[in-house]
Design a protein around this motif. Structure first.
Motif, short mmCIF file in Angstrom:
data_model
loop_
_atom_site.label_atom_id
_atom_site.label_comp_id
_atom_site.label_asym_id
_atom_site.label_seq_id
_atom_site.Cartn_x
_atom_site.Cartn_y
_atom_site.Cartn_z
N CYS A 1 -9.28 2.97 -8.31
CA CYS A 1 -8.02 2.21 -8.35
C CYS A 1 -7.98 1.16 -7.24
CB CYS A 1 -6.84 3.16 -8.21
SG CYS A 1 -6.55 4.19 -9.66
N MET A 2 -8.39 1.56 -6.04
CA MET A 2 -8.35 0.64 -4.91
C MET A 2 -9.32 -0.52 -5.12
SD MET A 2 -7.97 3.37 -1.77
CE MET A 2 -8.25 2.10 -0.54
N MET A 3 -10.52 -0.23 -5.64
CA MET A 3 -11.51 -1.28 -5.88
C MET A 3 -11.04 -2.25 -6.96
SD MET A 3 -15.13 0.80 -5.67
CE MET A 3 -16.05 -0.67 -6.13
N ALA A 4 -10.25 -1.74 -7.89
CA ALA A 4 -9.74 -2.58 -8.98
C ALA A 4 -8.52 -3.40 -8.56
CB ALA A 4 -9.39 -1.72 -10.20
N GLY A 5 -8.06 -3.21 -7.33
CA GLY A 5 -6.89 -3.96 -6.86
C GLY A 5 -5.60 -3.46 -7.48
N CYS A 6 -5.52 -2.15 -7.76
CA CYS A 6 -4.33 -1.58 -8.37
C CYS A 6 -3.42 -0.94 -7.33
CB CYS A 6 -4.73 -0.52 -9.40
SG CYS A 6 -5.76 -1.13 -10.73
N PHE A 7 -2.18 -0.70 -7.72
CA PHE A 7 -1.28 0.10 -6.90
C PHE A 7 -1.66 1.57 -7.06
CE2 PHE A 7 1.12 -3.75 -7.61
CZ PHE A 7 1.78 -3.95 -6.41
N CYS A 8 -1.67 2.33 -5.97
CA CYS A 8 -1.98 3.76 -6.01
C CYS A 8 -0.76 4.53 -5.52
CB CYS A 8 -3.17 4.09 -5.13
SG CYS A 8 -4.70 3.26 -5.60
N LEU A 9 -0.38 5.56 -6.26
CA LEU A 9 0.80 6.34 -5.93
C LEU A 9 0.43 7.82 -5.91
CD1 LEU A 9 3.91 6.04 -5.44
CD2 LEU A 9 4.20 6.56 -7.86
N GLY A 10 0.59 8.47 -4.75
CA GLY A 10 0.30 9.89 -4.62
C GLY A 10 1.53 10.65 -4.14
N GLU A 11 1.66 11.88 -4.60
CA GLU A 11 2.83 12.69 -4.26
C GLU A 11 2.39 14.11 -3.94
OE1 GLU A 11 6.94 14.33 -6.42
OE2 GLU A 11 5.45 13.19 -7.54
N GLY A 12 2.98 14.70 -2.91
CA GLY A 12 2.66 16.08 -2.61
C GLY A 12 3.00 16.47 -1.18
N LEU A 13 2.59 17.68 -0.82
CA LEU A 13 2.77 18.20 0.53
C LEU A 13 1.64 17.65 1.40
CD1 LEU A 13 4.23 20.14 2.50
CD2 LEU A 13 2.66 21.93 1.71
N ALA A 14 1.99 16.93 2.46
CA ALA A 14 0.97 16.24 3.25
C ALA A 14 1.28 16.27 4.74
CB ALA A 14 0.83 14.79 2.78
N ALA B 1 3.58 12.51 14.25
CA ALA B 1 2.88 13.52 13.47
C ALA B 1 3.94 14.40 12.80
CB ALA B 1 1.97 14.36 14.35
N ARG B 2 3.84 14.55 11.49
CA ARG B 2 4.80 15.37 10.79
C ARG B 2 4.20 15.89 9.49
NH1 ARG B 2 9.70 11.36 10.23
NH2 ARG B 2 10.65 13.19 9.26
N LYS B 3 4.83 16.88 8.92
CA LYS B 3 4.34 17.50 7.70
C LYS B 3 5.51 17.74 6.76
CE LYS B 3 1.75 21.57 6.10
NZ LYS B 3 1.05 22.80 6.55
N GLY B 4 5.31 17.44 5.48
CA GLY B 4 6.38 17.64 4.51
C GLY B 4 5.99 17.10 3.15
N GLU B 5 6.96 16.95 2.27
CA GLU B 5 6.74 16.40 0.94
C GLU B 5 6.92 14.89 1.01
OE1 GLU B 5 9.20 18.27 -1.91
OE2 GLU B 5 8.31 20.26 -1.63
N TYR B 6 5.89 14.16 0.61
CA TYR B 6 5.93 12.70 0.74
C TYR B 6 5.40 12.03 -0.52
CZ TYR B 6 6.36 13.85 5.69
OH TYR B 6 6.77 14.38 6.88
N ILE B 7 5.80 10.78 -0.67
CA ILE B 7 5.25 9.90 -1.69
C ILE B 7 4.52 8.78 -0.95
CG2 ILE B 7 5.77 8.29 -3.56
CD1 ILE B 7 8.29 9.96 -4.08
N ILE B 8 3.25 8.59 -1.26
CA ILE B 8 2.44 7.58 -0.57
C ILE B 8 2.10 6.47 -1.55
CG2 ILE B 8 0.18 7.08 0.43
CD1 ILE B 8 1.86 10.44 0.94
N LEU B 9 2.40 5.24 -1.16
CA LEU B 9 2.11 4.06 -1.98
C LEU B 9 1.09 3.18 -1.26
CD1 LEU B 9 2.66 2.15 -4.39
CD2 LEU B 9 4.54 1.17 -3.06
#
Length: 271
Positions: free
Chosen positions: A83-96, A107-115
């Motif tokens: 996805c990154m090589m194709a120049g796309c938006f990447c969206l990940g969700e979870g405990l991180a 520094a923190r830990k919890g449920e996050y959405i990463i764009l």
């Protein structure tokens, strides 16, 4: 507060550990390095080697539960890289676990959405509110990696680093379909020659995107930058750098082709 040399040593050590698949908290590395007198940003001293060995013993045992988990991790990492090589938006969700070092140390830990955006900007959002938890604007490099059997993402800039390790990734999506290019009418104040130059630069943008496997055309240069190219007609790297958006990375990848296109058009357009 660390000086520049100490900061480089810290980032180099984190990078070495990351490549080994070992996730050590930045605060722990910083505290341990302050006890070493012969830290060298260009190499690893015997004391630093002993430190890495200790980290391996402390953090290196936790890997995959089974082969199916290993396949899932490798498959997800491959999808993120594609996805990154194709120049796309990447969206990940979870405990991180999130770790940022730069303007401040967090520094923190919890449920996050990463764009992750095509311009290498990374934004971390929590489950509520509109303000980001953390962000990095136009990272110089973003590396997805296997971190002790977990999905890791490391974004680095000149004097900052953002580390994201998913304890559990709930979902990942890549926007493979490029956003439609905004069609804007030709500016009425452009001369006929400038309109032709604009079309030429649009064609070049599509060519560069195709050659680099990028589907999101504004990742090459957006319409505002295109208008500035047509209006200013830069003739050198220095002049191109004066156009907002043409940073060092973009100029290194596309600058020569853009300047050649403008120079060729200008030469042809002159009587």
């Amino acid at each position: 507060m660390m000086d520049d040399t100490q900061f480089k040593v810290l980032l180099n050590m984190k990078d070495i550990l990351m490549r080994m698949g070992i996730n050590v908290p930045m605060e722990e590395i910083e505290a341990d390095l302050q006890k070493i007198a012969d830290c060298d940003e260009h190499g690893i001293s015997p004391a630093m080697y002993e430190l890495i060995t200790r980290y391996l013993e402390k953090y290196g045992s936790d890997r995959y539960e089974n082969q199916d988990e290993r396949k899932d991790i490798i498959g997800t990492l491959s999808a993120i890289r594609s996805c990154m090589m194709a120049g796309c938006f990447c969206l990940g969700e979870g405990l991180a676990s999130i770790e940022y070092t730069g303007r401040a140390t967090k520094a923190r830990k919890g449920e996050y959405i990463i764009l992750v955006k095509p311009d290498n900007s990374v934004i971390v959002h929590g489950p509520s509110g509109i303000a980001p938890i953390c962000y990095m604007n136009r990272a110089a490099e973003i590396k997805p990696y296997d971190c002790q059997g977990k999905i890791g993402l490391m974004a680095t800039g000149k004097n900052e680093r953002l580390s994201i390790v998913f304890e559990k990734m709930i979902s990942f999506q890549g926007l493979f379909t490029p956003l439609p290019e905004k069609r804007e009418p030709v500016s009425p104040d452009l001369t006929e020659e400038e309109q032709q130059l604009e079309e030429s630069l649009k064609t070049l943008r599509k060519t560069l995107a195709s050659e680099n496997g990028i589907k999101y055309l504004p990742a090459i240069y957006d319409n505002r930058m295109l208008s500035e190219l047509v209006r200013r007609k830069p003739a050198s790297i220095e002049e191109l750098g004066q156009i907002k958006g043409f940073g060092e990375k973009r100029m290194e990848k596309y600058g020569t082709r853009v300047l050649d296109a403008i120079a060729g058009f200008t030469t042809c357009a002159c009587p």
